[in-house]
Design an enzyme around this catalytic site. Sequence first.
Site, PDB file in Angstrom:
ATOM      1  N   SER A  91      -2.830  -0.150   8.568  1.00 45.15           N
ATOM      2  CA  SER A  91      -4.162   0.388   8.237  1.00 45.15           C
ATOM      3  C   SER A  91      -5.001   0.487   9.517  1.00 45.15           C
ATOM      4  CB  SER A  91      -4.901  -0.559   7.290  1.00 45.15           C
ATOM      5  OG  SER A  91      -4.215  -0.710   6.083  1.00 45.15           O
ATOM      6  N   CYS A 111     -10.475   9.776   7.104  1.00 45.41           N
ATOM      7  CA  CYS A 111     -10.491   8.918   8.301  1.00 45.41           C
ATOM      8  C   CYS A 111     -11.636   9.145   9.275  1.00 45.41           C
ATOM      9  CB  CYS A 111      -9.179   9.076   9.044  1.00 45.41           C
ATOM     10  SG  CYS A 111      -7.805   8.408   8.109  1.00 45.41           S
ATOM     11  N   GLY A 151       0.847  -1.204   0.000  1.00 44.96           N
ATOM     12  CA  GLY A 151       0.000   0.000   0.000  1.00 44.96           C
ATOM     13  C   GLY A 151       0.872   1.241   0.000  1.00 44.96           C
ATOM     14  N   LEU A 211     -11.210  12.919  18.599  1.00 45.97           N
ATOM     15  CA  LEU A 211     -10.803  14.134  17.887  1.00 45.97           C
ATOM     16  C   LEU A 211     -11.990  14.722  17.124  1.00 45.97           C
ATOM     17  CD1 LEU A 211      -7.333  12.916  16.586  1.00 45.97           C
ATOM     18  CD2 LEU A 211      -7.733  14.729  18.261  1.00 45.97           C
ATOM     19  N   GLY A 216       1.270   4.688   3.688  1.00 48.88           N
ATOM     20  CA  GLY A 216       2.395   3.810   3.371  1.00 48.88           C
ATOM     21  C   GLY A 216       3.611   4.588   2.877  1.00 48.88           C
ATOM     22  N   TYR A 261      -1.260   7.533   1.149  1.00 50.49           N
ATOM     23  CA  TYR A 261      -0.940   8.669   2.017  1.00 50.49           C
ATOM     24  C   TYR A 261      -0.231   8.225   3.288  1.00 50.49           C
ATOM     25  CZ  TYR A 261      -3.436  12.038  -0.832  1.00 50.49           C
ATOM     26  OH  TYR A 261      -3.801  12.870  -1.854  1.00 50.49           O
ATOM     27  N   ASN A 320      -9.570   8.717  16.895  1.00 51.34           N
ATOM     28  CA  ASN A 320     -10.238   9.496  15.851  1.00 51.34           C
ATOM     29  C   ASN A 320     -11.640   9.920  16.275  1.00 51.34           C
ATOM     30  OD1 ASN A 320      -8.134   9.676  14.140  1.00 51.34           O
ATOM     31  ND2 ASN A 320      -8.877   8.204  12.636  1.00 51.34           N
ATOM     32  N   ARG A 367     -10.523  13.807   0.065  1.00 49.40           N
ATOM     33  CA  ARG A 367     -11.511  12.811   0.485  1.00 49.40           C
ATOM     34  C   ARG A 367     -12.405  13.369   1.606  1.00 49.40           C
ATOM     35  NH1 ARG A 367      -7.557   7.676   1.109  1.00 49.40           N
ATOM     36  NH2 ARG A 367      -6.167   9.335   1.854  1.00 49.40           N
TER      37      ARG A 367
HETATM   38  P1  NAI Z   1      -4.699   5.190   0.135  1.00 48.95           P
HETATM   39  O1  NAI Z   1      -5.955   4.856  -0.559  1.00 48.95           O
HETATM   40  O2  NAI Z   1      -4.011   6.501  -0.120  1.00 48.95           O
HETATM   41  O3  NAI Z   1      -3.606   4.049  -0.147  1.00 48.95           O
HETATM   42  C1  NAI Z   1      -3.873   2.689  -0.102  1.00 48.95           C
HETATM   43  C2  NAI Z   1      -3.076   1.998  -1.218  1.00 48.95           C
HETATM   44  O4  NAI Z   1      -3.215   0.583  -1.057  1.00 48.95           O
HETATM   45  C3  NAI Z   1      -3.565   2.321  -2.626  1.00 48.95           C
HETATM   46  O5  NAI Z   1      -2.523   2.895  -3.383  1.00 48.95           O
HETATM   47  C4  NAI Z   1      -4.014   0.961  -3.189  1.00 48.95           C
HETATM   48  O6  NAI Z   1      -3.749   0.806  -4.565  1.00 48.95           O
HETATM   49  C5  NAI Z   1      -3.188   0.002  -2.369  1.00 48.95           C
HETATM   50  N1  NAI Z   1      -3.726  -1.352  -2.318  1.00 48.95           N
HETATM   51  C6  NAI Z   1      -4.995  -1.743  -2.063  1.00 48.95           C
HETATM   52  N2  NAI Z   1      -5.092  -3.091  -2.104  1.00 48.95           N
HETATM   53  C7  NAI Z   1      -3.860  -3.554  -2.396  1.00 48.95           C
HETATM   54  C8  NAI Z   1      -3.327  -4.860  -2.558  1.00 48.95           C
HETATM   55  N3  NAI Z   1      -4.093  -5.936  -2.409  1.00 48.95           N
HETATM   56  N4  NAI Z   1      -2.021  -4.979  -2.847  1.00 48.95           N
HETATM   57  C9  NAI Z   1      -1.242  -3.887  -2.987  1.00 48.95           C
HETATM   58  N5  NAI Z   1      -1.691  -2.619  -2.835  1.00 48.95           N
HETATM   59  C10 NAI Z   1      -2.988  -2.457  -2.537  1.00 48.95           C
HETATM   60  O7  NAI Z   1      -5.009   5.035   1.693  1.00 48.95           O
HETATM   61  P2  NAI Z   1      -4.296   5.780   2.926  1.00 48.95           P
HETATM   62  O8  NAI Z   1      -4.858   7.134   3.139  1.00 48.95           O
HETATM   63  O9  NAI Z   1      -2.822   5.613   2.815  1.00 48.95           O
HETATM   64  O10 NAI Z   1      -4.826   4.893   4.137  1.00 48.95           O
HETATM   65  C11 NAI Z   1      -4.359   3.572   4.362  1.00 48.95           C
HETATM   66  C12 NAI Z   1      -4.827   3.126   5.731  1.00 48.95           C
HETATM   67  O11 NAI Z   1      -4.262   3.958   6.730  1.00 48.95           O
HETATM   68  C13 NAI Z   1      -6.343   3.187   5.924  1.00 48.95           C
HETATM   69  O12 NAI Z   1      -6.735   2.112   6.731  1.00 48.95           O
HETATM   70  C14 NAI Z   1      -6.534   4.495   6.679  1.00 48.95           C
HETATM   71  O13 NAI Z   1      -7.673   4.471   7.487  1.00 48.95           O
HETATM   72  C15 NAI Z   1      -5.287   4.527   7.542  1.00 48.95           C
HETATM   73  N6  NAI Z   1      -4.867   5.866   7.953  1.00 48.95           N
HETATM   74  C16 NAI Z   1      -4.902   6.914   7.076  1.00 48.95           C
HETATM   75  C17 NAI Z   1      -4.469   8.168   7.484  1.00 48.95           C
HETATM   76  C18 NAI Z   1      -4.497   9.326   6.527  1.00 48.95           C
HETATM   77  O14 NAI Z   1      -4.260  10.432   6.995  1.00 48.95           O
HETATM   78  N7  NAI Z   1      -4.754   9.145   5.254  1.00 48.95           N
HETATM   79  C19 NAI Z   1      -3.954   8.406   8.838  1.00 48.95           C
HETATM   80  C20 NAI Z   1      -3.913   7.238   9.640  1.00 48.95           C
HETATM   81  C21 NAI Z   1      -4.372   6.023   9.208  1.00 48.95           C
END
Ligand code: NAI
Length: 452
Positions: A126, A271, A7, A222, A12, A10, A219, A341
Amino acid sequence: MKICCIGAGYVGGPTMAMIAHQCSEHTVTVVDINQARIDAWNSEKLPVFEPGLDEIVAGARGKNLFFSTDIDQAIRDAEMIFLSVNTPTKTYGVGAGRAADLRYIEKCARKIAEVAENDKIVVEKSTLPVRTAESVKRILESNSNGRKFQILSNPEFLAEGTAMTDLQAPDRVLIGGDQTPEGKLAIQKLVDVYATWVPRERVLTTNLWSSELSKLTANAFLAQRISSINAISALCEATEANVDEVAHAIGTDSRIGPKFLKASVGFGGSCFQKDILNLVYLCEHFGLPEVAAYWNSVIEMNDYQKHRFSHRVISAMFNTVSDKKIAILGFAFKKDTNDTRESAAIYVCQDLLDEQANLAIYDPKVEVEQIQRDLGIDADHPNVSYCKDAYAATRDAHAILVLTEWDEFKALDFQRIYDQMQLPAFLFDGRNLLDLEALREIGFEASGIGKG
Ligand code: NAI
């Protein structure tokens, strides 16, 4: 140690960039199924905008930080695998609209079970419903063929817009794991990674379930503060109290504290809403309807606040915005990010388009195509135009709506803007960013949130 992260979003991308930057002895490979995203991580224009991210990536990429679509190889090579895939709200079937959609997490677990050749530590990065680790463990263990898997929960607390400083100096890092000798060993391995740059007393360790639940709870708390102050902002408008003054007065009480008390057009981001919906669903699942209703009200208040803002705009503009030009300043859900988002701007713009307003949208970081996707409109929608700066957006406008608190909006020449607008020149500050008194002196009909 070889680390893999599945992943490249944002979370990863920035988190792994920081680990690679801080720990030159580890090799970090971030993988994704999305080829375009991986290409962007390997290019000069990264897919995520965060202050300070470009420099950190540039310093480590190609040395001990790699971005790839070869997921199988990265899993095989790694000793520790982070899962950082998206966990959106489910849109179908049981729990639609509330439960977390765990299909991406499950696919990752199955992929690891399929290709791993030796023991792995799997780290949930996640945000997941409490007890997800149990499912991940069962999938891995039923396919183990003698390999041993340890599951850790290491939720991410970074905030978009300040991701790099949050990662550099986190309030705390949370690591949950099994309380068995093997579980404790795995926890220690991850503690050692963070301890390279995070003071040891800030690395908290718990059991798996406490860690998973703490992220949803953080969350929820907040978002609840924002909904609480937004609820009070409506009362301020009815009573001529000033919400900024009220927030300051209560925030100086050390039991309450000053942070997260800024009234606004409503919270957004990927989130808060999704995680509270998930919490609500879990409470219902565990037979706690009163607890579910309590947290659901945080979301209801946020929806109310977004629509209340649009209704105030329409009502102030003589109950019609049809054919009027409205400048939208800011589309991202907060400043210093290109993420839209659940941005409040989406809902406000949709309300105004329903009323047949003409929108001129400017955001310093959000791409035009993203705005079109968010609003569900074609590129040639007759009521929406996209501007290169705030001056172009406000030319001949009847009103300005400030929907993101970008710093550059504070430095605009509002006299120049006023001179090119239709009169009366309305300005609605959805972020309480601007000096309303100064704007009124220029001639604006200026109003903020929770200010009489
Ligand atoms: P995102 O949507 O930006 O990134 C997720 C990535 O995972 C995508 O690029 C997607 O193509 C990839 N992906 C999905 N399935 C896959 C698979 N089977 N194999 C390989 N890659 C795969 O999501 P984001 O924002 O990074 O969030 C990820 C997690 O972190 C979520 O659970 C979110 O709730 C959590 N989170 C997000 C925060 C934020 O500020 N965005 C802060 C804290 C936690």
